[in-house]
Design a protein around this motif. Structure first.
Motif, PDB file in Angstrom:
ATOM      1  N   ALA A   8      99.082  27.449 -27.034  1.00 58.96           N
ATOM      2  CA  ALA A   8      98.815  28.679 -26.732  1.00 58.96           C
ATOM      3  C   ALA A   8      98.659  29.738 -27.802  1.00 58.96           C
ATOM      4  O   ALA A   8      98.336  30.694 -27.701  1.00 58.96           O
ATOM      5  CB  ALA A   8     100.207  28.850 -25.775  1.00 58.96           C
ATOM      6  N   LEU A  40     103.844  33.637 -30.448  1.00 57.52           N
ATOM      7  CA  LEU A  40     103.571  33.408 -29.121  1.00 57.52           C
ATOM      8  C   LEU A  40     103.992  34.956 -28.230  1.00 57.52           C
ATOM      9  O   LEU A  40     103.366  34.796 -27.078  1.00 57.52           O
ATOM     10  CB  LEU A  40     104.973  32.355 -28.800  1.00 57.52           C
ATOM     11  N   HIS A  41     104.736  35.619 -28.711  1.00 58.72           N
ATOM     12  CA  HIS A  41     105.405  36.547 -28.079  1.00 58.72           C
ATOM     13  C   HIS A  41     104.419  37.989 -28.161  1.00 58.72           C
ATOM     14  O   HIS A  41     104.235  38.480 -27.260  1.00 58.72           O
ATOM     15  CB  HIS A  41     106.837  37.063 -28.571  1.00 58.72           C
ATOM     16  N   ASP A  45     102.099  22.721 -24.730  1.00 59.87           N
ATOM     17  CA  ASP A  45     101.435  23.785 -24.325  1.00 59.87           C
ATOM     18  C   ASP A  45     101.715  25.111 -25.008  1.00 59.87           C
ATOM     19  O   ASP A  45     100.796  25.852 -25.190  1.00 59.87           O
ATOM     20  CB  ASP A  45     101.709  24.068 -23.101  1.00 59.87           C
ATOM     21  N   GLU A  46     102.875  25.257 -25.561  1.00 61.39           N
ATOM     22  CA  GLU A  46     103.358  26.371 -26.278  1.00 61.39           C
ATOM     23  C   GLU A  46     102.581  26.267 -27.829  1.00 61.39           C
ATOM     24  O   GLU A  46     101.969  27.412 -28.087  1.00 61.39           O
ATOM     25  CB  GLU A  46     104.838  26.415 -26.536  1.00 61.39           C
ATOM     26  N   PRO A  67     109.149  23.762 -29.495  1.00 53.87           N
ATOM     27  CA  PRO A  67     108.124  24.093 -28.823  1.00 53.87           C
ATOM     28  C   PRO A  67     107.247  22.870 -28.014  1.00 53.87           C
ATOM     29  O   PRO A  67     107.156  21.677 -28.560  1.00 53.87           O
ATOM     30  CB  PRO A  67     107.129  24.949 -29.553  1.00 53.87           C
ATOM     31  N   SER A  68     106.824  23.125 -26.732  1.00 50.36           N
ATOM     32  CA  SER A  68     105.994  22.122 -26.058  1.00 50.36           C
ATOM     33  C   SER A  68     104.709  22.044 -26.558  1.00 50.36           C
ATOM     34  O   SER A  68     104.331  22.895 -27.266  1.00 50.36           O
ATOM     35  CB  SER A  68     106.386  22.383 -24.668  1.00 50.36           C
ATOM     36  N   ARG A  96     107.303  31.962 -33.516  1.00 52.14           N
ATOM     37  CA  ARG A  96     107.577  32.464 -32.151  1.00 52.14           C
ATOM     38  C   ARG A  96     107.081  34.065 -31.788  1.00 52.14           C
ATOM     39  O   ARG A  96     106.833  34.356 -30.853  1.00 52.14           O
ATOM     40  CB  ARG A  96     109.178  32.906 -32.181  1.00 52.14           C
TER      41      ARG A  96
END
Length: 318
Positions: free
Chosen positions: A245, A157-158, A241-242, A238-239, A154
């Motif tokens: 990413a 991602l952030h 795409d996530e 998470p998807s 997480r």
């Protein structure tokens, strides 16, 4: 140990949906087991209780074994675990001259103290980023096991600028959806359970291995299940795409005997989606692979992050 932050104790924290110990005897029981397990770790330089918007995070600093070199490594434990779970790993992870930090996750059993409920998966990235800022770490390698791996993801991602790399040991709810056994384990962390049930859940986590009640790491996990009430929303899956990413270098080790997801499908998804992924399936490992294979884990993680640090140094020179 002189604690400056008071633990959450009492029913008022249930009403606020914050992780807490139901009463003072529960905290005392847990704390005695926690301190006994901490005594089995290598000596640490000290600890900080770092304030964040979601509570105060307990962080321990373990100095490098030798000359201090390389980007620091931060360890994130699994569900109902805490810093003592890294007892098999700390000596090996410090062996090549790297400072290691270990934390107790917010909202989980341990000495971190939650002050605000979690509303979304992004909240975990927020407090972790604030923790790194409070520790003065501009950028760090992250090593997470189970839900600790999910939390590290997480953050990537952030705030990817803060993450030098991810090393994920059988991460939960990340590359594969959780199984019914994993759901049972999760339910076992939110309320009191009879001792036989706790032992059964621990055996599931560890792939069927016998769990001795007097083993310090197992004891502190069992005590967390018994004496701590958590209010944690289910981890968001998470998807595609996530996952795609996340551009930071990622080592994903999937345990072939894991009960939290289907190992083969999880490894395939990680290989397919990670932009800079190194994915390994360890057939003989259970979800407790950090305790089963401590030397192998330390060597593999350090080889991975040492190479990244060397590449960064080379790029800066040119």
């Amino acid at each position: 140990m002189n604690d400056l932050v008071r633990p959450n104790i009492g029913a008022q924290f249930r009403r606020r949906r914050l992780g807490h110990f139901p009463d003072a005897p529960a905290y005392t029981r847990y704390r005695q087991i926690y301190d006994r397990a901490m005594a089995g770790l290598p000596p640490y330089d000290g600890f900080q209780d770092v304030p964040t918007g979601f509570g105060t995070v307990r962080a321990y600093r373990f100095g490098a074994d030798g000359a201090d070199s390389g980007t620091p490594l931060l360890l994130l434990p699994g569900r109902t675990a805490s810093t003592p779970m890294w007892a098999p790993n700390l000596t090996g992870l410090r062996a090549r001259g790297r400072v290691v930090y270990a934390i107790d996750l917010l909202g989980e059993p341990g000495l971190s103290v939650q002050s605000r409920p979690f509303a979304s998966a992004a909240d975990h990235a927020v407090w972790l980023a604030e923790l790194l800022a409070g520790l003065g770490l501009d950028r760090t390698h992250l090593l997470g096991v189970s839900i600790g791996g999910w939390t590290a993801f997480r953050l990537a991602l952030h705030a990817p600028e803060r993450v030098a790399s991810l090393s994920l040991l059988d991460p939960a709810c990340l590359f594969g959806r959780i199984t019914w056994k994993a759901v049972a384990v999760s339910l076992g962390t939110v309320g009191p359970l009879p001792e036989p049930w706790r032992k059964r859940l621990l055996r599931w986590i560890s792939g069927g291995a016998d769990v001795a009640g007097d083993e310090p790491v197992a004891a502190v996990i069992s005590a967390g299940m018994r004496d701590f009430a958590a209010f944690l929303p289910p981890p968001a899956y998470p998807s595609d795409d996530e996952v795609a990413a996340v551009g930071v270098p990622t080592l994903a080790v999937i345990a072939g005997r894991s009960i939290i997801h289907h190992p083969g499908r999880a490894a395939e998804r990680a290989r397919r989606l990670l932009a800079q992924g190194v994915v390994e399936l360890w057939p003989d490992a259970s979800h407790a692979l950090n305790g089963e294979f401590p030397e192998r884990v330390a060597a593999r993680v350090l080889d991975f992050i040492d190479r990244l640090d060397a590449d960064d140094t080379l790029h800066r020179r040119h």
